[in-house]
Design a protein around this motif. Structure first.
Motif, PDB file in Angstrom:
ATOM      1  N   ASN A 160      88.197  19.845 -80.163  1.00  0.00           N
ATOM      2  CA  ASN A 160      89.041  20.691 -81.012  1.00  0.00           C
ATOM      3  C   ASN A 160      90.281  21.158 -80.265  1.00  0.00           C
ATOM      4  O   ASN A 160      91.385  21.157 -80.829  1.00  0.00           O
ATOM      5  CB  ASN A 160      88.257  21.927 -81.481  1.00  0.00           C
ATOM      6  N   TYR A 164      93.877  20.332 -81.911  1.00  0.00           N
ATOM      7  CA  TYR A 164      94.719  21.360 -82.507  1.00  0.00           C
ATOM      8  C   TYR A 164      95.799  21.847 -81.542  1.00  0.00           C
ATOM      9  O   TYR A 164      96.228  22.987 -81.606  1.00  0.00           O
ATOM     10  CB  TYR A 164      93.846  22.503 -83.044  1.00  0.00           C
ATOM     11  N   ASP A 202      93.137  26.532 -74.914  1.00  0.00           N
ATOM     12  CA  ASP A 202      94.222  25.600 -75.245  1.00  0.00           C
ATOM     13  C   ASP A 202      95.505  26.353 -75.539  1.00  0.00           C
ATOM     14  O   ASP A 202      95.506  27.579 -75.678  1.00  0.00           O
ATOM     15  CB  ASP A 202      93.823  24.701 -76.432  1.00  0.00           C
ATOM     16  N   ILE A 207      94.530  30.360 -84.394  1.00  0.00           N
ATOM     17  CA  ILE A 207      93.771  30.582 -85.620  1.00  0.00           C
ATOM     18  C   ILE A 207      94.146  31.936 -86.212  1.00  0.00           C
ATOM     19  O   ILE A 207      94.087  32.955 -85.520  1.00  0.00           O
ATOM     20  CB  ILE A 207      92.251  30.529 -85.333  1.00  0.00           C
ATOM     21  N   ILE A 215      85.606  30.039 -89.489  1.00  0.00           N
ATOM     22  CA  ILE A 215      85.701  28.684 -88.924  1.00  0.00           C
ATOM     23  C   ILE A 215      84.356  28.157 -88.432  1.00  0.00           C
ATOM     24  O   ILE A 215      84.200  26.959 -88.256  1.00  0.00           O
ATOM     25  CB  ILE A 215      86.742  28.589 -87.776  1.00  0.00           C
ATOM     26  N   TYR A 220      84.228  24.646 -93.279  1.00  0.00           N
ATOM     27  CA  TYR A 220      85.391  25.527 -93.398  1.00  0.00           C
ATOM     28  C   TYR A 220      86.491  25.038 -92.453  1.00  0.00           C
ATOM     29  O   TYR A 220      86.260  24.771 -91.293  1.00  0.00           O
ATOM     30  CB  TYR A 220      85.032  26.981 -93.071  1.00  0.00           C
ATOM     31  N   ARG A 221      87.704  24.908 -92.980  1.00  0.00           N
ATOM     32  CA  ARG A 221      88.857  24.524 -92.165  1.00  0.00           C
ATOM     33  C   ARG A 221      90.018  25.436 -92.503  1.00  0.00           C
ATOM     34  O   ARG A 221      90.206  25.799 -93.653  1.00  0.00           O
ATOM     35  CB  ARG A 221      89.286  23.082 -92.471  1.00  0.00           C
ATOM     36  N   VAL A 222      90.811  25.768 -91.494  1.00  0.00           N
ATOM     37  CA  VAL A 222      91.993  26.589 -91.738  1.00  0.00           C
ATOM     38  C   VAL A 222      92.990  25.768 -92.571  1.00  0.00           C
ATOM     39  O   VAL A 222      93.543  26.244 -93.548  1.00  0.00           O
ATOM     40  CB  VAL A 222      92.644  27.024 -90.406  1.00  0.00           C
ATOM     41  N   SER A 227      93.002  18.985 -90.596  1.00  0.00           N
ATOM     42  CA  SER A 227      91.683  18.639 -90.061  1.00  0.00           C
ATOM     43  C   SER A 227      91.330  17.189 -90.392  1.00  0.00           C
ATOM     44  O   SER A 227      90.860  16.441 -89.539  1.00  0.00           O
ATOM     45  CB  SER A 227      90.622  19.585 -90.627  1.00  0.00           C
ATOM     46  N   GLY A 232      88.770  15.278 -88.393  1.00  0.00           N
ATOM     47  CA  GLY A 232      87.796  16.376 -88.372  1.00  0.00           C
ATOM     48  C   GLY A 232      86.867  16.340 -89.575  1.00  0.00           C
ATOM     49  O   GLY A 232      87.262  15.928 -90.659  1.00  0.00           O
ATOM     50  N   THR A 233      85.631  16.788 -89.362  1.00  0.00           N
ATOM     51  CA  THR A 233      84.652  16.808 -90.447  1.00  0.00           C
ATOM     52  C   THR A 233      84.420  18.222 -90.956  1.00  0.00           C
ATOM     53  O   THR A 233      83.834  18.412 -92.019  1.00  0.00           O
ATOM     54  CB  THR A 233      83.304  16.275 -89.962  1.00  0.00           C
ATOM     55  N   GLY A 234      84.850  19.226 -90.186  1.00  0.00           N
ATOM     56  CA  GLY A 234      84.574  20.604 -90.564  1.00  0.00           C
ATOM     57  C   GLY A 234      83.174  21.047 -90.173  1.00  0.00           C
ATOM     58  O   GLY A 234      82.733  22.139 -90.528  1.00  0.00           O
ATOM     59  N   GLY A 236      82.007  20.602 -86.765  1.00  0.00           N
ATOM     60  CA  GLY A 236      81.923  20.764 -85.311  1.00  0.00           C
ATOM     61  C   GLY A 236      81.519  22.170 -84.868  1.00  0.00           C
ATOM     62  O   GLY A 236      80.572  22.344 -84.094  1.00  0.00           O
ATOM     63  N   LEU A 237      82.232  23.180 -85.342  1.00  0.00           N
ATOM     64  CA  LEU A 237      81.954  24.544 -84.883  1.00  0.00           C
ATOM     65  C   LEU A 237      80.621  25.061 -85.424  1.00  0.00           C
ATOM     66  O   LEU A 237      79.986  25.907 -84.789  1.00  0.00           O
ATOM     67  CB  LEU A 237      83.098  25.488 -85.272  1.00  0.00           C
ATOM     68  N   SER A 261      94.198  29.198 -78.265  1.00  0.00           N
ATOM     69  CA  SER A 261      92.863  29.738 -78.516  1.00  0.00           C
ATOM     70  C   SER A 261      91.998  29.604 -77.279  1.00  0.00           C
ATOM     71  O   SER A 261      92.202  28.702 -76.464  1.00  0.00           O
ATOM     72  CB  SER A 261      92.170  28.972 -79.656  1.00  0.00           C
TER      73      SER A 261
HETATM   74  P1  ADP Z   1      87.031  20.187 -87.735  1.00  0.00           P
HETATM   75  O1  ADP Z   1      86.240  18.937 -87.801  1.00  0.00           O
HETATM   76  O2  ADP Z   1      87.872  20.440 -88.943  1.00  0.00           O
HETATM   77  O3  ADP Z   1      87.761  20.341 -86.448  1.00  0.00           O
HETATM   78  P2  ADP Z   1      85.409  22.405 -86.809  1.00  0.00           P
HETATM   79  O4  ADP Z   1      84.165  22.995 -87.394  1.00  0.00           O
HETATM   80  O5  ADP Z   1      85.313  21.859 -85.429  1.00  0.00           O
HETATM   81  O6  ADP Z   1      85.908  21.329 -87.829  1.00  0.00           O
HETATM   82  O7  ADP Z   1      86.548  23.514 -86.830  1.00  0.00           O
HETATM   83  C1  ADP Z   1      86.773  24.232 -88.044  1.00  0.00           C
HETATM   84  C2  ADP Z   1      88.245  24.625 -88.164  1.00  0.00           C
HETATM   85  O8  ADP Z   1      88.566  25.591 -87.152  1.00  0.00           O
HETATM   86  C3  ADP Z   1      89.218  23.492 -87.941  1.00  0.00           C
HETATM   87  O9  ADP Z   1      89.438  22.764 -89.129  1.00  0.00           O
HETATM   88  C4  ADP Z   1      90.478  24.227 -87.481  1.00  0.00           C
HETATM   89  O10 ADP Z   1      91.169  24.727 -88.607  1.00  0.00           O
HETATM   90  C5  ADP Z   1      89.913  25.423 -86.712  1.00  0.00           C
HETATM   91  N1  ADP Z   1      89.881  25.192 -85.243  1.00  0.00           N
HETATM   92  C6  ADP Z   1      88.820  24.798 -84.494  1.00  0.00           C
HETATM   93  N2  ADP Z   1      89.135  24.729 -83.187  1.00  0.00           N
HETATM   94  C7  ADP Z   1      90.439  25.095 -83.095  1.00  0.00           C
HETATM   95  C8  ADP Z   1      91.373  25.235 -81.997  1.00  0.00           C
HETATM   96  N3  ADP Z   1      91.016  24.996 -80.724  1.00  0.00           N
HETATM   97  N4  ADP Z   1      92.643  25.641 -82.299  1.00  0.00           N
HETATM   98  C9  ADP Z   1      93.010  25.887 -83.579  1.00  0.00           C
HETATM   99  N5  ADP Z   1      92.192  25.779 -84.640  1.00  0.00           N
HETATM  100  C10 ADP Z   1      90.920  25.385 -84.415  1.00  0.00           C
END
Ligand code: ADP
Length: 284
Positions: A160, A164, A202, A207, A215, A220-222, A227, A232-234, A236-237, A261
């Protein structure tokens, strides 16, 4: 007098019981709603690439006398197929971390190894964007947990950070001990050991405050468009959060929009006390 005293004692107990039942029902309904939402979200996420593939294959057939167009459509089909593969893989990973108890296969895991592996996993996209990845902090630390799950969690955070961030920036990964061994921690799984903190920093897009809590939710994605563009799959976190919690740790985020972040993973340290208790557990 006696009977009155008894009923007075039962009454608050009874109302508390009713309250508990109501709370249980509400919680059960909430879990059911979350499950239903999840299935709806998965269906939606699957439909998008499948729909695109279907349209693109039609386009290929219509353009059969235009080889250039065919190649262009085929390229986009490949992107959609990759997206579908990533999504299915992350769904498998998520279900695995939700179903397997990581502490059953727990062992001392070298943090340096986890960091090197995470850096390795993102080497390709990082070098494309000329992002420097640097590991630092205290060497030779060990966390206590499931090697594969911990590698997946840290790998997602580094991935991530690279995804990002704009080109020519830096991603730092630093580990340190935050509680001395035997210093007494707060969580149960932590036992007598200390806590290890692994921070991934980073200089990326950051965010917004309103999204910081959300997130960690599945899908959930911003910025959904961004993404998807980065593959991105949404999920990861959500995987990171689950792994941290099931290890008796946590993941937190600190971020300033437009500046960057820091995601911090706190995990129990592999200490002498824990190793002994696990060994005696295996002996029986
Ligand atoms: P994704 O596959 O979309 O990256 P995640 O679950 O890993 O899904 O992250 C969810 C959302 O959190 C991302 O879509 C992004 O909007 C935000 N995000 C995650 N990591 C970062 C980061 N290091 N800097 C900025 N935004 C981030």
């Amino acid at each position: 007098g006696e009977a009155l005293a008894v009923s007075a004692r039962v009454a608050p107990l009874g109302s508390r019981l009713v309250l508990l039942l109501v709370e249980d029902l509400t919680e059960a309904r909430r879990i059911e709603a979350v499950r239903r939402d999840f299935v709806a979200n998965v269906s939606h996420e699957l439909k998008t690439p499948v729909g695109a593939l279907s349209l693109l294959s039609e386009a290929v057939m219509d353009a059969s006398d235009d080889p250039e167009a065919v190649m262009r459509f085929a390229g986009r089909m490949q992107i959609e197929a990759t997206r579908l593969t990533n999504l299915v893989q992350e769904l498998i990973d998520l279900s695995r971390v939700q179903n397997d108890d990581p502490l059953e296969d727990a062992e001392p895991v070298r943090v340096d190894e986890l960091v090197a592996e995470a850096i390795d996993r993102s080497r390709q996209p990082a070098s494309t964007k000329q992002i420097t990845m640097a590991a630092g902090g205290t060497p030779d630390l060990h966390v206590w947990g499931h090697r594969g799950q911990l590698a997946a969690a840290l790998g997602n955070l580094v991935e991530n950070a690279v995804n990002y961030s704009p080109a020519h920036t830096r991603v730092g990964i630093a580990a340190r001990r935050v509680t001395a061994p035997g210093g007494g921690g707060t969580s149960q799984a932590e036992g007598r050991g200390g806590l290890i903190e692994i921070a991934v920093t980073d200089q990326g897009i950051g965010i917004p405050d309103k999204d910081k809590e959300r997130i960690f939710e599945r899908f959930y994605r911003v910025d959904p468009a961004r993404s998807r563009a980065t593959g991105g799959t949404g999920l990861g976190l959500a995987i990171v959060k689950h792994v941290a919690a099931s290890h008796g740790g946590e993941v937190t985020v600190w971020s300033t929009e437009g500046q960057g972040s820091t995601f911090t993973l706190r995990l129990p340290e592999a200490g002498a006390g824990r190793d002994r208790s696990s060994r005696s557990h295996h002996d029986h």
